[in-house]
Design a protein around this motif. Sequence first.
Motif, mmCIF file in Angstrom:
data_model
loop_
_atom_site.group_PDB
_atom_site.id
_atom_site.type_symbol
_atom_site.label_atom_id
_atom_site.label_comp_id
_atom_site.label_asym_id
_atom_site.label_seq_id
_atom_site.Cartn_x
_atom_site.Cartn_y
_atom_site.Cartn_z
ATOM 1 N N GLY A 1 9.898 8.242 72.530
ATOM 2 C CA GLY A 1 9.271 9.547 72.362
ATOM 3 C C GLY A 1 8.267 9.878 73.436
ATOM 4 N N ILE A 2 7.717 11.056 73.284
ATOM 5 C CA ILE A 2 6.675 11.575 74.190
ATOM 6 C C ILE A 2 5.491 11.972 73.339
ATOM 7 N N MET A 3 4.316 11.565 73.768
ATOM 8 C CA MET A 3 3.093 11.860 73.018
ATOM 9 C C MET A 3 2.104 12.582 73.934
ATOM 10 N N PHE A 4 1.629 13.745 73.482
ATOM 11 C CA PHE A 4 0.591 14.483 74.182
ATOM 12 C C PHE A 4 -0.706 14.310 73.401
ATOM 13 N N THR A 5 -1.748 13.864 74.077
ATOM 14 C CA THR A 5 -3.002 13.638 73.353
ATOM 15 C C THR A 5 -3.831 14.910 73.208
ATOM 16 N N ALA A 6 -3.285 16.020 73.640
ATOM 17 C CA ALA A 6 -3.814 17.353 73.330
ATOM 18 C C ALA A 6 -2.597 18.232 73.070
ATOM 19 N N ASP A 7 -2.747 19.209 72.195
ATOM 20 C CA ASP A 7 -1.612 20.066 71.847
ATOM 21 C C ASP A 7 -1.148 20.815 73.093
ATOM 22 N N PRO A 8 0.084 20.557 73.575
ATOM 23 C CA PRO A 8 0.527 21.182 74.826
ATOM 24 C C PRO A 8 0.787 22.680 74.695
ATOM 25 N N VAL A 9 0.877 23.181 73.455
ATOM 26 C CA VAL A 9 1.157 24.595 73.245
ATOM 27 C C VAL A 9 -0.126 25.417 73.266
ATOM 28 N N ASN A 10 -1.118 25.018 72.448
ATOM 29 C CA ASN A 10 -2.347 25.825 72.384
ATOM 30 C C ASN A 10 -3.565 25.150 73.007
ATOM 31 N N GLY A 11 -3.397 23.921 73.513
ATOM 32 C CA GLY A 11 -4.485 23.268 74.244
ATOM 33 C C GLY A 11 -5.513 22.546 73.403
ATOM 34 N N ASN A 12 -5.331 22.477 72.080
ATOM 35 C CA ASN A 12 -6.324 21.846 71.217
ATOM 36 C C ASN A 12 -6.455 20.360 71.550
ATOM 37 N N ARG A 13 -7.653 19.961 72.012
ATOM 38 C CA ARG A 13 -7.872 18.578 72.461
ATOM 39 C C ARG A 13 -7.986 17.600 71.294
ATOM 40 N N THR A 14 -8.130 18.081 70.068
ATOM 41 C CA THR A 14 -8.285 17.174 68.923
ATOM 42 C C THR A 14 -6.952 16.888 68.240
ATOM 43 N N VAL A 15 -5.884 17.527 68.688
ATOM 44 C CA VAL A 15 -4.569 17.360 68.064
ATOM 45 C C VAL A 15 -3.666 16.527 68.964
ATOM 46 N N VAL A 16 -3.088 15.477 68.405
ATOM 47 C CA VAL A 16 -2.089 14.670 69.119
ATOM 48 C C VAL A 16 -0.709 15.154 68.687
ATOM 49 N N SER A 17 0.136 15.465 69.651
ATOM 50 C CA SER A 17 1.480 15.982 69.375
ATOM 51 C C SER A 17 2.506 14.940 69.801
ATOM 52 N N ILE A 18 3.389 14.558 68.887
ATOM 53 C CA ILE A 18 4.355 13.479 69.150
ATOM 54 C C ILE A 18 5.775 13.990 68.926
ATOM 55 N N ASP A 19 6.625 13.828 69.930
ATOM 56 C CA ASP A 19 8.066 14.060 69.803
ATOM 57 C C ASP A 19 8.742 12.698 69.765
ATOM 58 N N ALA A 20 9.639 12.496 68.824
ATOM 59 C CA ALA A 20 10.303 11.187 68.722
ATOM 60 C C ALA A 20 11.748 11.352 68.280
ATOM 61 N N SER A 21 12.604 10.449 68.815
ATOM 62 C CA SER A 21 14.014 10.442 68.430
ATOM 63 C C SER A 21 14.536 9.018 68.573
ATOM 64 N N PHE A 22 15.761 8.815 68.151
ATOM 65 C CA PHE A 22 16.358 7.473 68.204
ATOM 66 C C PHE A 22 16.907 7.195 69.600
ATOM 67 N N GLY A 23 16.934 5.898 69.962
ATOM 68 C CA GLY A 23 17.478 5.491 71.245
ATOM 69 C C GLY A 23 16.496 5.672 72.379
ATOM 70 N N LEU A 24 17.052 5.856 73.586
ATOM 71 C CA LEU A 24 16.224 5.997 74.782
ATOM 72 C C LEU A 24 15.596 7.394 74.855
ATOM 73 N N GLY A 25 14.418 7.461 75.490
ATOM 74 C CA GLY A 25 13.707 8.730 75.602
ATOM 75 C C GLY A 25 14.401 9.742 76.492
ATOM 76 N N GLU A 26 15.371 9.293 77.262
ATOM 77 C CA GLU A 26 16.090 10.196 78.149
ATOM 78 C C GLU A 26 16.772 11.328 77.371
ATOM 79 N N ALA A 27 17.114 11.061 76.113
ATOM 80 C CA ALA A 27 17.748 12.093 75.289
ATOM 81 C C ALA A 27 16.808 13.266 75.067
ATOM 82 N N ILE A 28 15.497 12.976 74.911
ATOM 83 C CA ILE A 28 14.515 14.031 74.718
ATOM 84 C C ILE A 28 14.257 14.744 76.036
ATOM 85 N N VAL A 29 14.048 13.940 77.101
ATOM 86 C CA VAL A 29 13.709 14.505 78.405
ATOM 87 C C VAL A 29 14.835 15.405 78.917
ATOM 88 N N SER A 30 16.070 14.980 78.732
ATOM 89 C CA SER A 30 17.208 15.751 79.248
ATOM 90 C C SER A 30 17.582 16.914 78.347
#
Length: 875
Positions: free
Chosen positions: A190-219
Amino acid sequence: MKAHVLFFNEVDRSSLPYVGGKGANLGELRKAGFPVPEGFCVTTYAYQDLIATSPEMESLLNELNAMDPGDLNQLRKLGESIRTHLQQLEIPAQMKNEILHAWESVGKDYAYAVRSSATAEDLPTASFAGQQDTYLNIKGSDELLRHIRKCWASLFTDRAISYRAKNGFDHRQVYLSVVVQRMVNPEISGIMFTADPVNGNRTVVSIDASFGLGEAIVSGIVSADLYKVKSGEIIHKNISEKKKAIYSLPEGGTVTKELPRDQQTKQTLTDGQIVSLARLGKRIEKHFGSPQDIEFCIENGEVFVVQSRPITSLYPLPDMPQEPLRVMFSFGHVQMMTDAMKPLGISVLRTMASANVMLEAGGRLYVDPTDVLHLKLGRKILPHALNNADEAISRAICEVIQRPEFLKVPPKPGLSRAIRPFIVPILKEVWKNLLKRDPKLAKEKVEAFMQKKLTEVRDNLKGLRGPARLEAVQYQLDTLLRDVLPNILPYPLTFVILSIWLKKALIRWMGDDKILHRLNKSLPGNITSEMGLQIGDLADLVRELPEVEEYLKHANDQNFYEGLAKIKGGERFKKALEDFMAKYGMRCPGEIDLTKPRWREAPTQLVPAILGHMRSVKPGEHRQRFIQGEQEAQEAAQVIIRQVERSRIKSKYAKRFIEVFRYLGGLREHHKYLMVSVMDECKKAIMAEAGDLVEKGVLQQAEDVYYFTLDELIQLSKGEFKEDVSQVISDRKEKYEWYQTLKPPRVMTSEGEIVTVSPRQGEFPKGALIGSPVSAGVVEGKARIVLKPEEAFLHEGEIIVAPHTDPGWTPLFQSAKALVTEVGGLMTHGSVVAREYGIPAVVGVDDATKKIKDGQMIRVDGNQGFVEFLSDKNE
């Protein structure tokens, strides 16, 4: 000899020139004890030594730098030639041995991820992430060397070349390292942003996760689960349908597989893993000192970090605590000037106002009204007041102040008592203006105060030099608002109050308030409208002087007046222009920024307005329009009075308030005129001191003072500035260039959240752009995109579409059929002048200058507040 290979435990963030952003960050993380799979970096020295073996590479790079980045065919051809050439180069024997020795040290039986790591990558102000290639599950020495070579070549993919050209990087100065990292074979990535990448909130951690290699998310072949965590609690979950995953093959390489149906809708991470990952992310953020974009994977339940880079898309925050929650609005949006400012411009405004209330972020100023908004009366009044400046700001503020976490904070003790001595005298003056004073005498009184104040400033700055001159400047700016607000503010404030009252009264008396826009026409004594009329007079004079007209088309600022003296009619125009400059020469577009060149400094800024007026307005027409506007306003007043003449009380107040409305409405620009005049006197003093600093060798050129605060300039003048002056200027110039690329949010919180609200709802044409209606009427015409008024080229019947307007834009209004801006409100400059000139205006139209094409036919509806497209293309 410079090393061709460095292991992760040999590098840290200081190693960026040798191992690039990705390699430096991985080494930093591993050294700090974070769970990073082991590996090594093939350094930039290896890349440089490789291309040094090629006689052709220098000429290819020269050709690339000279290329037009917009020529995509040439870009593709050159990129392909360089990539082919690099992949055919033989890796020198010693370099190859060093790489294979490092590979064997980590373990030659492992599979590896081979990633590019550029020296201009993962910087705080630019991310080259994704510009070069990544290769996964690479096995064996031959495949490793082949993919390292492919990484080197990927420095010249079409997208990488284009990105560097767009961001101003020299292709010769960006080197590539290659990160070789032991491959983790994960069940989850997965990919984890330690600030909300959409609205910029520095107190919110945003996590995208899926099964297998992260290339599936990136691509993008799979929609990952999305989780958000704040203060250790999961505040949002979105479980996606994950149909596919990418897995490693035993023999090397990867394969995309369809997931079993029962796994496709399964939550990828457990709640415990989500919270634990968020904690890890915040630890990494704390280590690097900035929000991070982190790639992670989980193998046999163990978390590994395989990449971390700064999030470069976040708008910078002011220097303030995140808690308790505070809210700020953009001063630039209210003042119709959203450009980035240099340090001196910011320092001047913060000196004039309170530095605690006026905060700097991203080269702009933000006003923090939080303490006032904690008061019940403040929550009631301030959003309504802001609605006159920018409707979107008002609605965003209203959204924040209704939040439970905002309301739970008690008001600051004693704040009401502290505000009262400032507010009560002004309100008393407003009351007298409404009911007692003769409004016809207001202009004389206000202008007498303005002249007195300006004379006082000039006298106090006269004859001073060195630190004393700069300290006097600082004092004049520091005390300016204290004098201006009680003496001038009650007049425009009375006008604003009457605008609200008349709007409501007209709806009661006549069923709607449409006639109000006629009352706004040709307000008596508006100092900025008078400036526009005098620009028209200058244009009419130039019509009589053809040689002057021709001269103006090619004039430059350096010898503007000297050149005029050499042509027929030049002295006559020069005298008229000097009279104009004596009254208005301190003005310019973006005039709240002291570092912007004034018309007196750069008179050619006025040329497009003069020539545009000649093209689009008939001789004397501007004066006739003004007289016609006065007549329409008088007729509108009579219509209103007749409507209520049966009621003696209503009739009495209607007559009184209409008269006060018009005479005091004409004074709404006077306070800003005085402030800009005082700022210009201060600028003259600052630039005189700058000249002395240049003579002393402290500065190379006078304009370098723009990159220092007032306090720092005083230190420079005293010889007490401790830092390297040249380095400070260089660093701040670079930061200013970056700030110019940012789009400032209207409203944000201390947590970094950019607060946005959806556009107004209503019955609008399909595809129309929605804004705020601020000047009535409906017109059709060609859109003319104007980003800078000094570059405008208006013709008759064209509609100005601009990011913003302030008094420095007024000269263009005589030539415009309508006005559309990206920022603004009912009482901002452009809106008031549009109403005075009787042209429709819609403001607060997001990205209008991008969504509307230059020359496109559009309809501007100033009644309902929208812009409708009448053609797809420019004409």
